[in-house]
Design a protein around this motif. Structure first.
Motif, PDB file in Angstrom:
ATOM      1  N   PHE A 236      -0.424  -1.910  -4.654  1.00 17.26           N
ATOM      2  CA  PHE A 236       0.387  -2.192  -5.832  1.00 17.26           C
ATOM      3  C   PHE A 236       1.135  -3.509  -5.664  1.00 17.26           C
ATOM      4  CE2 PHE A 236       0.094   2.417  -5.508  1.00 17.26           C
ATOM      5  CZ  PHE A 236      -0.253   2.781  -6.798  1.00 17.26           C
ATOM      6  N   LEU A 237       1.561  -4.059  -6.808  1.00 14.01           N
ATOM      7  CA  LEU A 237       2.514  -5.159  -6.818  1.00 14.01           C
ATOM      8  C   LEU A 237       3.901  -4.546  -6.867  1.00 14.01           C
ATOM      9  CD1 LEU A 237       3.260  -8.171  -7.084  1.00 14.01           C
ATOM     10  CD2 LEU A 237       3.150  -7.864  -9.563  1.00 14.01           C
ATOM     11  N   ALA A 238       4.630  -4.613  -5.779  1.00 11.55           N
ATOM     12  CA  ALA A 238       5.990  -4.076  -5.746  1.00 11.55           C
ATOM     13  C   ALA A 238       6.954  -5.064  -6.374  1.00 11.55           C
ATOM     14  CB  ALA A 238       6.408  -3.762  -4.312  1.00 11.55           C
ATOM     15  N   VAL A 239       7.971  -4.536  -7.013  1.00  6.66           N
ATOM     16  CA  VAL A 239       8.922  -5.373  -7.729  1.00  6.66           C
ATOM     17  C   VAL A 239       9.664  -6.300  -6.773  1.00  6.66           C
ATOM     18  CG1 VAL A 239      10.844  -3.722  -7.594  1.00  6.66           C
ATOM     19  CG2 VAL A 239      10.677  -5.254  -9.569  1.00  6.66           C
TER      20      VAL A 239
ATOM     21  N   VAL B 123       0.843  -1.194   0.000  1.00  9.14           N
ATOM     22  CA  VAL B 123       0.000   0.000   0.000  1.00  9.14           C
ATOM     23  C   VAL B 123       0.879   1.245   0.000  1.00  9.14           C
ATOM     24  CG1 VAL B 123      -1.790   1.269   1.252  1.00  9.14           C
ATOM     25  CG2 VAL B 123      -1.814  -1.235   1.226  1.00  9.14           C
ATOM     26  N   LYS B 124       0.561   2.178  -0.891  1.00  7.77           N
ATOM     27  CA  LYS B 124       1.260   3.465  -0.930  1.00  7.77           C
ATOM     28  C   LYS B 124       0.260   4.587  -0.692  1.00  7.77           C
ATOM     29  CE  LYS B 124       5.279   2.080  -3.610  1.00  7.77           C
ATOM     30  NZ  LYS B 124       6.335   2.558  -4.529  1.00  7.77           N
ATOM     31  N   ALA B 125       0.797   5.769  -0.338  1.00 10.73           N
ATOM     32  CA  ALA B 125      -0.031   6.849   0.220  1.00 10.73           C
ATOM     33  C   ALA B 125      -0.828   6.280   1.398  1.00 10.73           C
ATOM     34  CB  ALA B 125      -0.950   7.466  -0.819  1.00 10.73           C
TER      35      ALA B 125
ATOM     36  N   THR C 278       9.160   3.881  -8.927  1.00 16.41           N
ATOM     37  CA  THR C 278       8.706   4.766  -7.862  1.00 16.41           C
ATOM     38  C   THR C 278       8.912   4.071  -6.522  1.00 16.41           C
ATOM     39  OG1 THR C 278       6.493   4.053  -8.587  1.00 16.41           O
ATOM     40  CG2 THR C 278       7.109   6.309  -9.042  1.00 16.41           C
ATOM     41  N   VAL C 279       9.531   4.801  -5.587  1.00 14.59           N
ATOM     42  CA  VAL C 279       9.938   4.188  -4.322  1.00 14.59           C
ATOM     43  C   VAL C 279       9.320   4.929  -3.137  1.00 14.59           C
ATOM     44  CG1 VAL C 279      12.111   3.443  -5.354  1.00 14.59           C
ATOM     45  CG2 VAL C 279      12.058   5.570  -4.043  1.00 14.59           C
ATOM     46  N   GLY C 280       9.307   4.237  -1.999  1.00 12.71           N
ATOM     47  CA  GLY C 280       8.697   4.828  -0.811  1.00 12.71           C
ATOM     48  C   GLY C 280       7.203   4.992  -1.013  1.00 12.71           C
ATOM     49  N   GLN C 281       6.691   6.193  -0.734  1.00  8.79           N
ATOM     50  CA  GLN C 281       5.263   6.470  -0.905  1.00  8.79           C
ATOM     51  C   GLN C 281       4.921   6.918  -2.323  1.00  8.79           C
ATOM     52  OE1 GLN C 281       2.856   6.024   1.460  1.00  8.79           O
ATOM     53  NE2 GLN C 281       4.400   5.184   2.818  1.00  8.79           N
ATOM     54  N   ALA C 282       5.917   7.189  -3.164  1.00 10.39           N
ATOM     55  CA  ALA C 282       5.654   7.548  -4.559  1.00 10.39           C
ATOM     56  C   ALA C 282       5.104   6.335  -5.305  1.00 10.39           C
ATOM     57  CB  ALA C 282       6.931   8.049  -5.221  1.00 10.39           C
ATOM     58  N   PHE C 283       4.297   6.589  -6.341  1.00 11.83           N
ATOM     59  CA  PHE C 283       3.680   5.475  -7.063  1.00 11.83           C
ATOM     60  C   PHE C 283       3.433   5.840  -8.518  1.00 11.83           C
ATOM     61  CE2 PHE C 283       0.302   7.912  -4.981  1.00 11.83           C
ATOM     62  CZ  PHE C 283      -0.583   8.176  -6.026  1.00 11.83           C
ATOM     63  N   GLY C 284       3.233   4.816  -9.327  1.00  7.83           N
ATOM     64  CA  GLY C 284       2.876   5.003 -10.726  1.00  7.83           C
ATOM     65  C   GLY C 284       3.976   4.732 -11.715  1.00  7.83           C
TER      66      GLY C 284
END
Length: 367
Positions: free
Chosen positions: A103-106, A92-94, A185-191
């Motif tokens: 999201f599916l993180a790498v 989860v981000k934000a 995009t890392v941390g709370q950043a996304f997209g």
């Protein structure tokens, strides 16, 4: 404090991947114009249509802050978007905001790249250019391309500025032109093309998943500054250089420079760079400066030498030739702009970013 407004979409202005800008009429109010520009992130709110009623977050717009003069679409309450298809991923981000997304993180267990990142310990000398401002990104890549037009360049966007990568029209244009191979995009950043939980795993993904020759790390658009020594989001540039060193990369510290900023603290080498690289940084880094004549270039070299002498880190100041850089910058597929100034208005800002790209690409060639 949130300031909510309700309006009706009257026309579409423009769009780019992940975002659409609209003209929206508001109910008459004493503190706002009757028509505003509003941005909708399509992955978050769907795609509004002309005539739709929309709920807006107008806080920054009404304050006159640097969000490009935009309100943001929070919801299309009469026509909610359909649920996205089920997919793997649980990062989860934000987080814990009304706009949180999954999201599916790498690097997570369900990712097809999990086994690669689970075992990866190094970026194997990959040059990583770290810059304070998002506006440095196209200039850094222009510099890389003067050495190797076919270099694979990845962009790791941290969460110091905009969280949605879709806010950046520059990234969209660089991707379309083939100047960027991949975005992370890392941390709370996304997209991005890939999501990563941490800056460290984002750098590892740039090397081992995206296959980057050079990686650029900056915050998203919309840096924050307070005019104080430590109160600015770009101080995290030191953290990115630390991460690069920890992972066996080649850290390249791009200087923030201006020949036109009316604020003395940003003329020549900005106090943002002297604080990040002189006080917050404890690991070695390469600091490229432009070679050649010119009063401003000489000032930057002198300031960089002073910075290296007083820094807590081992800074290697390297003079880089500027031949062909102006032509490379003018060939950028996206408009060059920093703090509202274009290439011809603040040439030094972009040339110094570009020499960081040249230096990084030269380090690739030398390996």
């Amino acid at each position: 404090m949130m300031q909510w407004r309700e309006g009706v979409v009257v026309r579409q202005i423009r769009e780019w991947p992940g975002a659409v800008e609209y003209a929206v009429t508001l109910a008459p109010a004493a503190d706002a114009p009757t028509e505003v520009r509003a941005l909708a992130y399509t992955a978050m709110v769907g795609r509004p249509e002309v005539g739709d009623r929309v709920v807006l977050n107008a806080s920054a717009l009404l304050k006159g802050l640097g969000t490009g003069g935009l309100a943001f679409v929070v919801a299309v309450p009469d026509r909610l978007p359909a649920d996205a298809p089920d997919s793997p991923g649980h990062i989860v981000k934000a987080r814990y905001t009304p706009q949180q997304q999954m999201f599916l993180a790498v690097d997570e267990q369900d990712s097809p790249h999990h086994h690669v990142l689970r075992d990866a310990e190094s970026v194997e000398g990959m040059p990583v250019v770290v810059a304070d401002l998002h506006s440095s990104l196209p200039a850094v890549i222009a510099g890389v391309r003067t050495v190797d037009p076919d270099a694979r360049v990845a962009y790791v966007m941290t969460d110091g500025g905009a969280l949605p990568l879709a806010f950046s029209r520059a990234v969209a244009g660089l991707k379309e032109a083939g100047w960027l191979t991949s975005t992370i995009t890392v941390g709370q950043a996304f997209g991005g093309d890939h999501e990563a939980v941490s800056l460290h795993s984002g750098l590892l993904a740039a090397k081992h998943v995206a296959g980057a020759d050079v990686t650029v790390v900056t915050q998203g658009p919309g840096n924050v500054g307070t005019g104080t020594r430590w109160g600015y989001s770009g101080v995290a540039a030191a953290d990115a250089l630390h991460a690069t060193t920890a992972l066996g990369g080649t850290p390249v510290a791009a200087l923030r420079v201006s020949g036109a900023d009316p604020r003395p603290r940003h003329r020549g080498i900005s106090h943002h760079s002297t604080t990040a690289y002189g006080d917050a940084l404890f690991s070695p880094a390469v600091v490229p400066v432009p070679a050649g004549g010119g009063e401003l270039a000489a000032l930057v070299r002198s300031q960089a030498a002073t910075l290296a002498e007083r820094s807590r880190a081992d800074l290697e100041v390297v003079e880089v030739g500027t031949e062909g850089l102006l032509e490379a910058l003018r060939s950028s597929p996206v408009r060059l702009s920093t703090m509202g100034r274009g290439l011809e208005e603040d040439l030094a800002a972009f040339v110094v970013s570009a020499v960081a790209g040249v230096c990084a690409a030269q380090r690739v060639s030398a390996r």
